[in-house]
Design a protein around this motif. Structure first.
Motif, mmCIF file in Angstrom:
data_model
loop_
_atom_site.group_PDB
_atom_site.id
_atom_site.type_symbol
_atom_site.label_atom_id
_atom_site.label_comp_id
_atom_site.label_asym_id
_atom_site.label_seq_id
_atom_site.Cartn_x
_atom_site.Cartn_y
_atom_site.Cartn_z
ATOM 1 N N UNK A 5 6.850 21.142 15.082
ATOM 2 C CA UNK A 5 5.791 21.994 15.615
ATOM 3 C C UNK A 5 6.303 22.807 16.797
ATOM 4 N N UNK A 6 7.102 22.168 17.645
ATOM 5 C CA UNK A 6 7.669 22.875 18.791
ATOM 6 C C UNK A 6 8.561 24.028 18.331
ATOM 7 N N UNK A 7 9.376 23.763 17.310
ATOM 8 C CA UNK A 7 10.249 24.813 16.774
ATOM 9 C C UNK A 7 9.420 25.948 16.173
ATOM 10 N N UNK A 34 -2.306 16.588 8.515
ATOM 11 C CA UNK A 34 -2.230 16.952 7.092
ATOM 12 C C UNK A 34 -0.817 16.759 6.557
ATOM 13 N N UNK A 35 0.187 17.057 7.373
ATOM 14 C CA UNK A 35 1.567 16.862 6.927
ATOM 15 C C UNK A 35 1.905 15.379 6.822
ATOM 16 N N UNK A 42 9.705 19.546 8.509
ATOM 17 C CA UNK A 42 9.942 20.984 8.716
ATOM 18 C C UNK A 42 8.767 21.827 8.219
ATOM 19 N N UNK A 43 7.944 21.260 7.336
ATOM 20 C CA UNK A 43 6.769 21.986 6.848
ATOM 21 C C UNK A 43 5.774 22.244 7.976
ATOM 22 N N UNK A 44 5.754 21.349 8.970
ATOM 23 C CA UNK A 44 4.845 21.538 10.097
ATOM 24 C C UNK A 44 5.177 22.819 10.844
ATOM 25 N N UNK A 45 6.452 22.964 11.192
ATOM 26 C CA UNK A 45 6.870 24.158 11.922
ATOM 27 C C UNK A 45 6.680 25.420 11.104
#
Length: 267
Positions: free
Chosen positions: A160-162, A111-112, A76-79
């Protein structure tokens, strides 16, 4: 070939930028590490005594599920990171530079992935302290780690999509949790699938979090015996089903994230 090489090089620069940001905010990394460690300690010492799984020590059964849960929630950190970059205008600054557009997404997910690796290593140490052990060879242990990180990378593309669809990092993170909570708890992460209501058992068996968890248990020698494994193809071939899930997630969400990125850049 040059475009691909340049894209990878630019992606690594973005990944380094995100890693440096994390190093400058160690409290974020500390909180990210504390949550899975708390789950390990709670279920090992508080709930573990009342949960029995045939054929395996519960603490050893638990760890694979906690690993998978952690990297799934960590995605979730990506989004949230991409949504923050969009909100603050950093994305526009990157787009004005002579760099590959794919590098922004590639760098963020890479990075994530590195962050997830650090978290997994810290959790492994915690697991060893509470009694978790692997009972297979080094090659199988490494294969399990590779599968776990590959799943983490695939989940980052969903996030990422979210993050590129919503308009704030808070919404991106909340949306990710709303998706992952039912996936995590209707699974074999904490309890054997055969203990769930009959209507939920097929869902739990085919749940990608369940299949990856069972594959790790097999690779690390922590798998349960009998009906506690689940039923059908996912129980018989969890590693193959997990790889299939990862391939489907990447095939669907990687191009979808790229499309959302193009749309978000035009907002």
């Amino acid at each position: 070939m040059t475009a691909l090489t340049d894209g990878l090089a630019d992606g690594w620069i973005i990944a380094r930028r995100n890693v440096i940001r994390t190093r400058r905010a160690p409290d974020v990394l500390l909180l990210t590490l504390l949550q899975p460690i708390m789950f390990v300690l709670l279920f090992a010492y508080v709930f573990g005594g009342s949960i029995k799984v045939p054929g395996v020590n519960y603490r050893e059964y638990l760890m694979a599920g906690i690993f998978v849960q952690t990297v799934a929630f960590g995605s979730s950190m990506t989004g949230a990171g991409l949504a923050a970059d969009l909100q603050t205008g950093v994305m526009d600054r990157f787009r004005s530079m002579p760099m590959s557009r794919a590098a922004l997404l590639l760098g963020r997910t890479t990075s994530d992935l590195l962050g997830n690796l650090v978290t997994v290593l810290a959790m492994a140490l915690c697991g060893l302290l509470v009694g978790w052990r692997t009972h297979t060879g080094l090659g199988q242990v490494a294969a399990g780690l590779g599968l776990l990180l590959l799943f983490a990378y695939a989940m980052s593309w969903i996030s990422a999509t979210i993050g590129l669809t919503v308009r704030s990092p808070e919404v991106a993170q909340t949306a990710g949790f709303l998706l992952l909570f039912p996936l995590t708890f209707v699974s074999n992460v904490f309890v054997a699938g055969d203990t769930l209501p009959s209507g939920l058992r097929p869902v739990a068996d085919w749940n990608p979090i369940s299949t990856v968890t069972l594959a790790l248990r097999d690779l690390w020698g922590n798998a349960p015996a009998g009906p506690a494994r689940g039923a059908g193809v996912p129980a018989e071939h969890p590693a193959l089903v997990s790889l299939a899930w990862i391939a489907v997630i990447l095939a669907v969400f990687l191009p979808l994230a790229v499309d959302r990125f193009r749309r978000a850049a035009r907002r």
